[in-house]
Design a protein around this motif. Structure first.
Motif, PDB file in Angstrom:
ATOM      1  N   MET A  28       0.837  -1.201   0.000  1.00 25.88           N
ATOM      2  CA  MET A  28       0.000   0.000   0.000  1.00 25.88           C
ATOM      3  C   MET A  28       0.875   1.256   0.000  1.00 25.88           C
ATOM      4  SD  MET A  28      -3.307  -1.120   0.715  1.00 25.88           S
ATOM      5  CE  MET A  28      -4.198  -0.218   1.953  1.00 25.88           C
ATOM      6  N   ALA A  29       1.999   1.177   0.760  1.00 25.30           N
ATOM      7  CA  ALA A  29       2.855   2.345   0.882  1.00 25.30           C
ATOM      8  C   ALA A  29       3.443   2.732  -0.471  1.00 25.30           C
ATOM      9  CB  ALA A  29       3.971   2.068   1.886  1.00 25.30           C
ATOM     10  N   GLN A  30       3.641   1.739  -1.344  1.00 21.75           N
ATOM     11  CA  GLN A  30       4.202   2.031  -2.668  1.00 21.75           C
ATOM     12  C   GLN A  30       3.195   2.733  -3.568  1.00 21.75           C
ATOM     13  OE1 GLN A  30       5.560  -1.693  -4.208  1.00 21.75           O
ATOM     14  NE2 GLN A  30       7.627  -1.366  -3.440  1.00 21.75           N
ATOM     15  N   GLY A  31       1.922   2.681  -3.184  1.00 20.03           N
ATOM     16  CA  GLY A  31       0.883   3.311  -3.991  1.00 20.03           C
ATOM     17  C   GLY A  31       0.534   2.448  -5.177  1.00 20.03           C
ATOM     18  N   MET A  32      -0.132   3.098  -6.121  1.00 19.11           N
ATOM     19  CA  MET A  32      -0.629   2.366  -7.275  1.00 19.11           C
ATOM     20  C   MET A  32       0.528   1.939  -8.187  1.00 19.11           C
ATOM     21  SD  MET A  32      -3.301   3.786 -10.051  1.00 19.11           S
ATOM     22  CE  MET A  32      -3.257   2.931 -11.617  1.00 19.11           C
ATOM     23  N   VAL A  33       0.366   0.801  -8.833  1.00 22.95           N
ATOM     24  CA  VAL A  33       1.343   0.383  -9.843  1.00 22.95           C
ATOM     25  C   VAL A  33       0.625   0.275 -11.181  1.00 22.95           C
ATOM     26  CG1 VAL A  33       2.952  -1.411 -10.566  1.00 22.95           C
ATOM     27  CG2 VAL A  33       2.731  -0.860  -8.152  1.00 22.95           C
ATOM     28  N   GLY A  34       0.964   1.168 -12.081  1.00 28.95           N
ATOM     29  CA  GLY A  34       0.358   1.140 -13.413  1.00 28.95           C
ATOM     30  C   GLY A  34       1.240   0.309 -14.325  1.00 28.95           C
ATOM     31  N   ALA A  35       0.889  -0.962 -14.481  1.00 29.99           N
ATOM     32  CA  ALA A  35       1.704  -1.874 -15.290  1.00 29.99           C
ATOM     33  C   ALA A  35       0.797  -2.941 -15.892  1.00 29.99           C
ATOM     34  CB  ALA A  35       2.779  -2.522 -14.425  1.00 29.99           C
ATOM     35  N   PRO A  36       1.256  -3.589 -16.951  1.00 30.41           N
ATOM     36  CA  PRO A  36       0.459  -4.689 -17.490  1.00 30.41           C
ATOM     37  C   PRO A  36       0.375  -5.828 -16.480  1.00 30.41           C
ATOM     38  CG  PRO A  36       2.449  -4.313 -18.816  1.00 30.41           C
ATOM     39  CD  PRO A  36       2.503  -3.379 -17.671  1.00 30.41           C
ATOM     40  N   THR A  37      -0.712  -6.594 -16.499  1.00 29.21           N
ATOM     41  CA  THR A  37      -0.860  -7.740 -15.617  1.00 29.21           C
ATOM     42  C   THR A  37      -1.080  -8.983 -16.475  1.00 29.21           C
ATOM     43  OG1 THR A  37      -3.216  -7.254 -15.506  1.00 29.21           O
ATOM     44  CG2 THR A  37      -1.860  -6.479 -13.671  1.00 29.21           C
ATOM     45  N   SER A  38      -0.721 -10.166 -15.923  1.00 29.25           N
ATOM     46  CA  SER A  38      -0.946 -11.405 -16.656  1.00 29.25           C
ATOM     47  C   SER A  38      -2.431 -11.579 -16.904  1.00 29.25           C
ATOM     48  CB  SER A  38      -0.448 -12.592 -15.834  1.00 29.25           C
ATOM     49  OG  SER A  38       0.919 -12.447 -15.612  1.00 29.25           O
ATOM     50  N   ILE A 185       7.136  13.079 -10.779  1.00 26.72           N
ATOM     51  CA  ILE A 185       6.185  14.196 -10.894  1.00 26.72           C
ATOM     52  C   ILE A 185       5.407  14.311  -9.579  1.00 26.72           C
ATOM     53  CG2 ILE A 185       5.917  13.994 -13.404  1.00 26.72           C
ATOM     54  CD1 ILE A 185       3.214  12.599 -12.888  1.00 26.72           C
ATOM     55  N   PRO A 186       4.929  15.543  -9.260  1.00 30.77           N
ATOM     56  CA  PRO A 186       4.102  15.681  -8.071  1.00 30.77           C
ATOM     57  C   PRO A 186       2.674  15.192  -8.363  1.00 30.77           C
ATOM     58  CG  PRO A 186       4.682  17.837  -8.973  1.00 30.77           C
ATOM     59  CD  PRO A 186       5.197  16.819  -9.932  1.00 30.77           C
ATOM     60  N   ARG A 229      -3.161   9.675  -8.195  1.00 35.59           N
ATOM     61  CA  ARG A 229      -2.815   8.756  -7.112  1.00 35.59           C
ATOM     62  C   ARG A 229      -1.306   8.569  -7.111  1.00 35.59           C
ATOM     63  NH1 ARG A 229      -7.752   7.560  -8.569  1.00 35.59           N
ATOM     64  NH2 ARG A 229      -7.229   6.840 -10.630  1.00 35.59           N
ATOM     65  N   GLU A 230      -0.742   8.493  -5.906  1.00 36.87           N
ATOM     66  CA  GLU A 230       0.698   8.249  -5.831  1.00 36.87           C
ATOM     67  C   GLU A 230       0.988   6.837  -6.327  1.00 36.87           C
ATOM     68  OE1 GLU A 230       2.599   9.180  -2.125  1.00 36.87           O
ATOM     69  OE2 GLU A 230       1.404  10.994  -1.862  1.00 36.87           O
ATOM     70  N   ILE A 250       9.691   3.140 -19.703  1.00 36.17           N
ATOM     71  CA  ILE A 250       9.434   4.441 -19.071  1.00 36.17           C
ATOM     72  C   ILE A 250       8.843   4.162 -17.691  1.00 36.17           C
ATOM     73  CG2 ILE A 250       7.983   6.518 -19.185  1.00 36.17           C
ATOM     74  CD1 ILE A 250       7.841   5.848 -22.311  1.00 36.17           C
ATOM     75  N   ALA A 251       9.334   4.853 -16.662  1.00 34.84           N
ATOM     76  CA  ALA A 251       8.698   4.750 -15.346  1.00 34.84           C
ATOM     77  C   ALA A 251       8.444   6.159 -14.831  1.00 34.84           C
ATOM     78  CB  ALA A 251       9.588   3.976 -14.379  1.00 34.84           C
ATOM     79  N   VAL A 252       7.177   6.475 -14.586  1.00 38.56           N
ATOM     80  CA  VAL A 252       6.805   7.777 -14.036  1.00 38.56           C
ATOM     81  C   VAL A 252       6.399   7.558 -12.585  1.00 38.56           C
ATOM     82  CG1 VAL A 252       5.215   9.734 -14.207  1.00 38.56           C
ATOM     83  CG2 VAL A 252       5.931   8.528 -16.288  1.00 38.56           C
ATOM     84  N   ARG A 253       7.098   8.211 -11.666  1.00 37.97           N
ATOM     85  CA  ARG A 253       6.754   8.061 -10.237  1.00 37.97           C
ATOM     86  C   ARG A 253       6.034   9.323  -9.769  1.00 37.97           C
ATOM     87  NH1 ARG A 253       8.123   4.893  -5.934  1.00 37.97           N
ATOM     88  NH2 ARG A 253       9.647   3.724  -7.159  1.00 37.97           N
ATOM     89  N   ALA A 254       4.799   9.159  -9.298  1.00 40.93           N
ATOM     90  CA  ALA A 254       4.031  10.289  -8.774  1.00 40.93           C
ATOM     91  C   ALA A 254       4.148  10.298  -7.255  1.00 40.93           C
ATOM     92  CB  ALA A 254       2.571  10.165  -9.191  1.00 40.93           C
ATOM     93  N   VAL A 255       4.640  11.416  -6.715  1.00 39.44           N
ATOM     94  CA  VAL A 255       4.875  11.515  -5.270  1.00 39.44           C
ATOM     95  C   VAL A 255       4.215  12.781  -4.723  1.00 39.44           C
ATOM     96  CG1 VAL A 255       7.070  10.267  -5.426  1.00 39.44           C
ATOM     97  CG2 VAL A 255       7.052  12.762  -5.624  1.00 39.44           C
ATOM     98  N   SER A 256       4.150  12.896  -3.400  1.00 42.79           N
ATOM     99  CA  SER A 256       3.572  14.093  -2.778  1.00 42.79           C
ATOM    100  C   SER A 256       4.435  15.312  -3.127  1.00 42.79           C
ATOM    101  CB  SER A 256       3.525  13.920  -1.265  1.00 42.79           C
ATOM    102  OG  SER A 256       4.854  13.864  -0.772  1.00 42.79           O
ATOM    103  N   ARG A 257       3.855  16.503  -2.978  1.00 42.77           N
ATOM    104  CA  ARG A 257       4.560  17.744  -3.286  1.00 42.77           C
ATOM    105  C   ARG A 257       5.880  17.846  -2.492  1.00 42.77           C
ATOM    106  NH1 ARG A 257       5.634  21.515  -7.117  1.00 42.77           N
ATOM    107  NH2 ARG A 257       3.583  21.527  -8.022  1.00 42.77           N
ATOM    108  N   GLU A 258       5.809  17.509  -1.189  1.00 41.87           N
ATOM    109  CA  GLU A 258       7.005  17.622  -0.329  1.00 41.87           C
ATOM    110  C   GLU A 258       8.099  16.676  -0.825  1.00 41.87           C
ATOM    111  OE1 GLU A 258       3.848  16.533   1.457  1.00 41.87           O
ATOM    112  OE2 GLU A 258       3.471  18.585   0.788  1.00 41.87           O
ATOM    113  N   GLU A 259       7.680  15.457  -1.145  1.00 40.51           N
ATOM    114  CA  GLU A 259       8.659  14.481  -1.612  1.00 40.51           C
ATOM    115  C   GLU A 259       9.246  14.916  -2.955  1.00 40.51           C
ATOM    116  OE1 GLU A 259       8.865   9.742  -2.333  1.00 40.51           O
ATOM    117  OE2 GLU A 259       7.241  10.439  -1.025  1.00 40.51           O
ATOM    118  N   PHE A 260       8.400  15.513  -3.796  1.00 41.06           N
ATOM    119  CA  PHE A 260       8.874  15.997  -5.098  1.00 41.06           C
ATOM    120  C   PHE A 260       9.917  17.086  -4.883  1.00 41.06           C
ATOM    121  CE2 PHE A 260       8.568  19.045  -8.640  1.00 41.06           C
ATOM    122  CZ  PHE A 260       8.944  18.209  -9.680  1.00 41.06           C
TER     123      PHE A 260
END
Ligand SMILES: [Cu+2]
Length: 297
Positions: A28-38, A185-186, A229-230, A250-260
Motif C-alpha cells: 500500500m505504501a508504494q501506492g498504485m502500480v500502473g503496469a500490465p498484468t498477466s 512528478i508531483p 494517485r501516488e 518508461i517509469a513515471v513516479r508520482a509523489v507528494s509535493r514535499e517528496e517531489f
C-alpha cells in the motif's frame, strides 16, 4: 475466564485482519502500480483524468460495438430460419427498398456522429495542458530516454532499464519496465510534456496515465499528464525505433509535493544542467575511444 464462541470468532478475525494489514502495508505504501498484468483483458487501471476520459470513451465505443454485433447476429439467424428453402419454395425477387436503403445509410451516419463528437473532444483534451503546474521535456534517443526539468533549474538526466538481477525477487515481473532514473512528478499536478527526438521517431507512451506522444527529430510536440494517485506508472517506447527498441521502458513516479521538492533538491545536485557544457575531467581521448564511448550511450 473463557471466551464465548462468538467472541473467539471475532478475536480470530481481528487477528487475521491485523496480519493482513501488516503484510499489505509495504504494498500500500508504494501506492498504485500502473503496469500490465498477466491475463489482463481490459485497459490498464487509470491513474489520472486523461486515462479516465479514455476509459469512458472506450466504454462508449465498446457498448456500440457489442450492440451492433448482437443486432447483426440476431438478424442473420432470423433470416436463415425464416427464409429457409423448406418453408419458402419460391424465393423473393425483391431488388429495391427505398425506406430500407435510407435507413441503413442514415443510422450508421448517426452512430458515427455519436462516436466522432466525444472522440474529437478527447483528442483536444489531450492536446493542450490546462493550467500547467510544471513542464518536463522528454527526448527519445537511440536507445534510452532523456528527461529535462526546465522549471526546476534545467537539470537533465538519462533513463535506462534495470537488468533483471537488479530487481528485488518480488519485482522481477517489472523487468523491461523498471528503470534506473524514474521521471518524478508531483501527484495532482498538471504536467506539460514537451517531446523531441534526437535521431529517429520514438514514442512516449504511459498507458495508465493515458499519455502517448511521438518524439520527432526537429520538432517539439506538446501533451500533458496528471497522476491523481501516488504510485509508479510504467510505459514503453511504442514506435519501432531500431535494434534496441525493446530497451526503452518508461517509469513515471508520482509523489507528494514535499517528496517531489526533496527529490528536485537532490536531483539538482546529482544531475548536470541542460544548458551547461559537460565538465571535461580527463584530457581529450583519441578519436576511436570517443566513438566507442558514444556507441555505448
Ligand atoms: Cu522505440
Amino acid at each position: 475466564m473463557r471466551l464465548s464462541d462468538g467472541k473467539r470468532f471475532w478475536a480470530a478475525m481481528g487477528a487475521l485482519a491485523a496480519v493482513f494489514a501488516v503484510l499489505a502495508a509495504p504494498a500500500m505504501a508504494q501506492g498504485m502500480v500502473g503496469a500490465p498484468t498477466s491475463w489482463g483483458m481490459g485497459l490498464q487501471e487509470s491513474g489520472g483524468p486523461i486515462k479516465d476520459a479514455i476509459a469512458g470513451f472506450n466504454a462508449l465505443v465498446f457498448g456500440i460495438i457489442v450492440a451492433i454485433t448482437i443486432f447483426v447476429f440476431v438478424l442473420l439467424v432470423w433470416c436463415v430460419w425464416r427464409y429457409r428453402a423448406e418453408v419458402n419454395p419460391t424465393p423473393s425477387t425483391t431488388s429495391h427498398n427505398t425506406m430500407l436503403e435510407v435507413a441503413w445509410t442514415v443510422v450508421p451516419v448517426l452512430i458515427l456522429i455519436v462516436i466522432a463528437i466525444p472522440s474529437f473532444r478527447l483528442v483536444y483534451y489531450q492536446d493542450r495542458t490546462p493550467n500547467a503546474d510544471l513542464t518536463i521535456s522528454v527526448q527519445g534517443r537511440q536507445w534510452y530516454w532523456n528527461y529535462t526539468y526546465p522549471d526546476h533549474g534545467n537539470f537533465t538526466f538519462d533513463s535506462y532499464p534495470l537488468a533483471e538481477d537488479q530487481l528485488p525477487p518480488n519485482q522481477r515481473h517489472l523487468f523491461r519496465l523498471a528503470v534506473d532514473n524514474e521521471l518524478v512528478i508531483p501527484v495532482g499536478a498538471n504536467v506539460r510534456v514537451l517531446t523531441t527526438g534526437r535521431d529517429v521517431i520514438h514514442s512516449f507512451f504511459v498507458p495508465s496515465l493515458g499519455v502517448q506522444k511521438y518524439t520527432i527529430p526537429g520538432r517539439t510536440l506538446e501533451t500533458w499528464m496528471r497522476a491523481d494517485r501516488e504510485g509508479v506508472y510504467y510505459g514503453q517506447c511504442n514506435q519501432i525505433c531500431g535494434t534496441n527498441h525493446w530497451f526503452m521502458p518508461i517509469a513515471v513516479r508520482a509523489v507528494s509535493r514535499e517528496e517531489f521538492d526533496r527529490w528536485v533538491a537532490e536531483a539538482r545536485q546529482r544531475f548536470a544542467r541542460a544548458d551547461e557544457e559537460p565538465a571535461i575531467a580527463a584530457p581529450a581521448a583519441p578519436a576511436d575511444t570517443v566513438q566507442i564511448a558514444d556507441a555505448r550511450r
